[in-house]
Scaffold this active site. Structure first.
Site, PDB file in Angstrom:
ATOM      1  N   GLY A   1       0.868  -1.168  -0.131  1.00 35.78           N
ATOM      2  CA  GLY A   1       0.011  -0.154  -0.118  1.00 35.78           C
ATOM      3  C   GLY A   1       0.940   1.199   0.013  1.00 35.78           C
TER       4      GLY A   1
ATOM      5  CD  GLU B   1       3.664   3.776   5.198  1.00 37.18           C
ATOM      6  OE1 GLU B   1       4.654   3.520   5.377  1.00 37.18           O
ATOM      7  OE2 GLU B   1       2.590   2.789   5.251  1.00 37.18           O
TER       8      GLU B   1
END
Length: 980
Positions: free
Chosen positions: A368, A405
């Site tokens: 992803g 992230e």
């Protein structure tokens, strides 16, 4: 190359030489002395040499295995040889060497550590020449005198190797060998390199810009009918070695100075800031060099660079890159990214240490997203958002993934696990923190509540399997590194961190976490380092008993597989309760005496929160609970603990009665309503409670408006849906479910909802209504689709409510035929928005035309079909979820096994997803046996899908047992139960 190891037998012969004669006893003594001397010499050489020789270690390991394997009665004295022996017997391979190859030593010798890399790369992106040239200079520190250098390299063509000291004196090289099984490049030296000194390795190499989305790879997009090529990287966990020779272990941090040559009409980006552009690229007049500033110490898997013709938008030092035709979709991510970064700086108690942060949307991307330090890369669908086209759910998902992230810039990048054993420290903390970071910019989504159903409950399902694994797990073969990127490392890891945060208190946890990150900055750590810091903080602030450590508690959660079921047995006359723990299994015939430190929270109608512990004991007795006989007791308040709760029958009745009172369910927080449903239906599946009790709890659902309990209910009732839709009794299940949802469906229908969680509940129930064949639902969906299809410009005119489009598309395609399918396919090919492409791909799997489904699967593994490789697993999943396509997906998977493996590469993580979705619908022994036979036949080829296959077998075998044991019981409950 070291492809295999051969063990030679040595035969000693004795014969007369002239007139010399020896006695029989002397003849025996001489070879004994000779062999003894030989062994002693070998031991002396080994002892005196401080060099760790990888090749010798592996040859020795093979000899031990051969000896042990030859004697079936031998009891191995080492865990390692026992494991090898077991593996060989379970899934025999054609040679002993193949069995050993699965258990080679993956770790580099500790005699050398890298200090600095200077990397020059020239990628060629012209059609037909997808290669790159590389030149790397590595400065190493020798920590142990030795005569070989072992580092990582795979799929690279090594052209030359030089080793020299800090005075530029060359070190002679005896040989260079590659071991492809463990991806080692072994440089054997003609002389020792000395402990305490620095040396340099210079390697010139070239490689292929592959299309497998790993290492340094090529990707493309189409603009103005022209294919445009780019190059990008994906190195986690072990693919930096595919781009340049390196010491590719997370703990071996070093500084990097990267130089990229690129065409003058393109741009490069890397971890650090661009500091200089020079135009001298030898023999390449159309190229110029981009020089990047030296990095801070970092792991090889976090190195990143890309060469593209992308555009960017910026907010100060925060930038987002995308293809020119999509850069306008980057505005939302740019608006939230800096806010999330600032939130984490405050939360983690330390500033982001790099001078800039770039995020890039890559057209082809296996994961992803990837948290490369200073250059985070994403799939387009999870970074780009188009107002008026993208759904609100996709917006929420972007917030979650961007927050995940950016959290890694601290947990993972600033402080890195020593080895992949503690991958969960990366992924568990980033998953935990993503809900905090997203909540800072998207508070309307109630992320704390979403965590329970999206992470905690999802991981409880996988962790109930015997084939699950501990959060902190030893890695014994290359495939296992990729296998552990699963819900255990991510979701269970996050759930136990949340649990720890609550029993330490948020304030103590927060301050301890800050100290840990500061003390370990730019270093590698293991979970015990975190436990030590949190223990000190807990003791200092009296949040933790001085006789207890965090390690003592948390080791029971990270080093053991599974989780407990806490049985709550009340003494109604004595006003007391006994909390008992036992491991929860999907199959309750399985027993295990493992115990945990279980933090117990409980309450009653007073709302007063009470706490206690089951201190790694089978049970805990608590008296004076002050809860009346006719009042319920609720355990695991807000489901902060990672365990299931089972009550005595009377307490279950009191809870269910409370739920069924008019608005009585509102006494419980939505997270606990979700917990009650999820626990009960899973306890019933495993035989710990009766289905009558579990299904009685669902009778309250017509009152429920909140998404969180409905999400838990839908997920669990979908299991019954899958069992009944393949039987002759689907109408009874369908009738009950329609009674549950009809009132809410009539209330909201297809009307646009402002509150995002009300909208999510609407999606669940409207989707269910159409899936169950509610006529009004299907008519409305089909009409909306036809209006869109018949519009003058369907690519720009679409009046279907954005959030409901997947339901409308899927329903209309299922109701229609090729015309509807082809129309949707054309919209898929033409849309410029990644998350809209995902929705259209999902809808295409809804057709009831078998030939269309088969063609769809074929296109999913065909180059240039229009379906990107990273979306093929989504194609399989949508077809497998379709009752018409479920058997077809499995047959296609088996028949085209070789083509699938060749398409993805033999070690692709996509295989795991395809395996899981292709078999998940099985509920007969014949189906299970067929897959088990196929798995055994192709065992060596499953690679990183091996663990997934074992888990899938365990799950579908449980389905078969369920059909035999509980199907008729549930059917009888539907027969005798009516809501109205």
């Amino acid at each position: 190359m070291v492809e295999k190891f051969e063990v030679m037998d040595t035969v000693t012969k004795f014969s007369k030489q002239g007139s010399l004669t020896i006695s029989k006893s002397l003849a025996i003594l001489i070879p004994v002395v000779f062999v003894t001397c030989l062994v002693a010499t070998g031991l002396l050489v080994y002892t005196l040499s401080s060099c760790e020789n990888y090749l010798q270690k592996e040859e020795s390991k093979l000899m031990v295995f051969d000896q042990n394997f030859g004697n079936k009665n031998v009891e191995s004295t080492t865990q390692e040889s026992t494991t090898l022996f077991t593996t060989y017997l379970t899934f025999p391979t054609t040679t002993t060497q193949k069995a050993v190859a699965e258990h080679l030593n993956l770790r580099l010798p500790k005699s050398i550590v890298p200090n600095f890399y200077k990397l020059d790369l020239v990628p060629y992106l012209e059609e037909g020449n997808f290669t790159f040239n590389g030149d790397i200079l590595i400065e190493i520190n020798v920590t142990k005198t030795c005569n070989n250098i072992t580092l990582h390299s795979i799929d690279l063509n090594i052209l030359s190797v030089d080793v020299f000291d800090h005075e530029n004196n060359s070190v002679g090289i005896r040989s260079i060998e590659e071991d492809k099984k463990v991806q080692f490049l072994v440089i054997s030296l003609a002389e020792n390199i000395i402990s305490g000194r620095q040396y340099y390795i210079r390697i010139i190499f070239d490689g292929l810009l592959n299309d497998m989305m790993r290492g340094f790879y090529r990707s493309f997009y189409v603009e103005n009918n022209r294919k445009r090529w780019i190059a990008s990287t994906q190195f986690q966990p072990t693919d930096a070695r595919r781009a340049f020779p390196c010491f590719d272990e997370p703990a071996l941090k070093a500084k990097f100075q990267i130089n990229i040559a690129r065409l003058k009409n393109m741009t490069s980006v890397s971890n650090m800031r661009l500091i200089q552009v020079t135009k001298e690229v030898e023999n390449l007049p159309d190229y110029e060099w981009d020089h990047y500033e030296e990095s801070l110490p970092m792991s090889t898997y976090l190195v990143a660079f890309m060469v593209t013709d992308f555009k960017s938008i910026s907010n100060g030092t925060f930038s987002i890159w995308a293809r020119a035709g999509a850069i306008s979709q980057a505005k939302y991510s740019l608006s939230i990214g800096p806010q999330i970064l600032k939130f984490y700086e405050d939360f983690f108690g330390t500033k982001f240490v790099l001078p800039k942060l770039d995020m890039a949307a890559i057209p082809d991307f296996a994961a992803g997203a990837m948290e490369n330090w200073g250059l985070i890369t994403y799939r387009e669908a999870v970074l780009l958002y188009e107002e008026g086209v993208s759904t609100r759910y996709s917006q929420q998902r972007i917030g979650i993934i961007v927050a995940h992230e950016i959290a890694h810039q601290w947990f993972g990048n600033l402080v890195t696990p020593i080895w992949w054993t503690d991958l969960w420290l990366n992924e568990g903390f980033a998953t935990f923190a993503e809900y905090l970071g997203a909540d800072a910019v998207q508070p309307e989504w109630r992320n704390e509540d979403l965590f329970v159903v999206s992470e905690l409950q999802a991981s409880l399902i996988l962790d109930a399997l015997k084939s699950s694994h501990p959060i902190s797990i030893e890695i014994t073969n290359p495939n296992e590194v990729n296998e552990i990127f699963d819900a255990i490392s991510y979701s269970k890891g996050a759930a136990i961190i949340r649990m720890m945060q609550r029993f330490l208190t948020e304030e103590v946890f927060h301050r301890g976490l800050n100290k840990y990150l500061i003390s370990k900055s730019f270093k590698a750590a293991e979970q015990d380092d975190l436990w030590e810091t949190l223990t000190k903080q807990g003791h200092e602030e009296n949040a933790l008993d001085k006789n207890i450590t965090v390690k003592e508690i948390m080791d029971t959660w990270t080093l053991q597989t599974g989780y407990p079921m806490v049985f709550v047995n009340r003494s109604y006359e004595g006003n007391s309760v006994t909390f008992k723990q036992q491991r929860f299994f999907l199959d309750n015939n399985t027993k295990d005496d493992v115990l945990w430190w279980v933090p117990i929270t409980y309450t009653d109608k007073t709302g007063i929160l009470k706490k206690t512990w089951i201190e790694k004991q089978p049970e805990r007795f608590v008296d004076n609970i002050e809860t009346t006989t006719d009042d319920w007791l609720l355990v695991n308040v807000n489901q902060t603990g990672f365990y299931r709760v089972n009550y005595d029958e009377h307490n279950w009745k009191l809870i269910i009665d409370q739920l069924r009172k008019p608005n009585g369910h509102l006494v419980f927080d939505s997270k606990n309503r979700a917990q009650i449903i999820d626990d009960l239906l899973n306890l019933a599946f495993s035989g710990y409670v009766s289905y009558d009790v579990a299904l009685n709890a669902t009778l309250y659902l017509p009152q429920e408006k909140d998404y969180i309990p409905w999400k838990a209910a839908r997920k669990n009732l979908q299991f019954l849906h899958s069992r009944f839709e393949r039987s002759a009794h689907f109408a009874k299940y369908k009738s009950y479910m329609l009674q549950l949802i009809e009132h809410f469906y009539r209330e909201v229908g297809f009307k646009e909802q402002k509150d995002p969680l009300v909208m999510m509940t609407q999606l669940e129930l409207v989707d269910l209504a159409c899936l169950l064949g509610l006529r009004d639902c299907i008519i409305q969906a089909v009409q909306m689709f036809q209006n869109w299809k018949n519009s003058a410009n369907p690519d720009n005119e679409n009046d279907i409510p954005i959030d409901l489009r997947l339901i409308v598309y899927c329903t209309a395609i299922a109701d229609g035929g090729q015309e509807e399918w082809d129309f949707t396919w054309q919209r898929y090919l033409k849309t410029n928005v990644g998350n809209e492409k995902e929705i259209l791909l999902r809808a295409l799997g809804c057709t009831k035309e078998v030939w269309l489904l088969n063609r769809y699967l074929e296109w999913g593994i065909t180059e240039n079909s229009g379906i990107r490789k990273h979306d093929t697993s989504l194609v399989f999943a949508t077809v497998a979820m379709n009752p018409i396509g479920s058997d077809l997906a499995y047959r296609f998977f088996k028949t085209n096994w070789d083509s699938i493996r060749n398409y993805f590469g033999h070690s692709s993580m996509f295989l795991s997803s395809i395996v899981a979705t292709s078999v998940s619908h099985f509920n007969t022994q014949m189906e299970v046996d067929d897959f088990k036979a196929f798995f055994k036949l192709k065992y060596e080829e499953f690679g990183i899908a091996n663990r997934t296959a074992h888990q899938a077998i365990e799950e579908v075998e449980a389905n078969v047992k369920w059909m035999d044991k509980y199907f008729k019981i549930v059917l009888n409950w539907f027969d005798k139960t009516a809501l109205y």
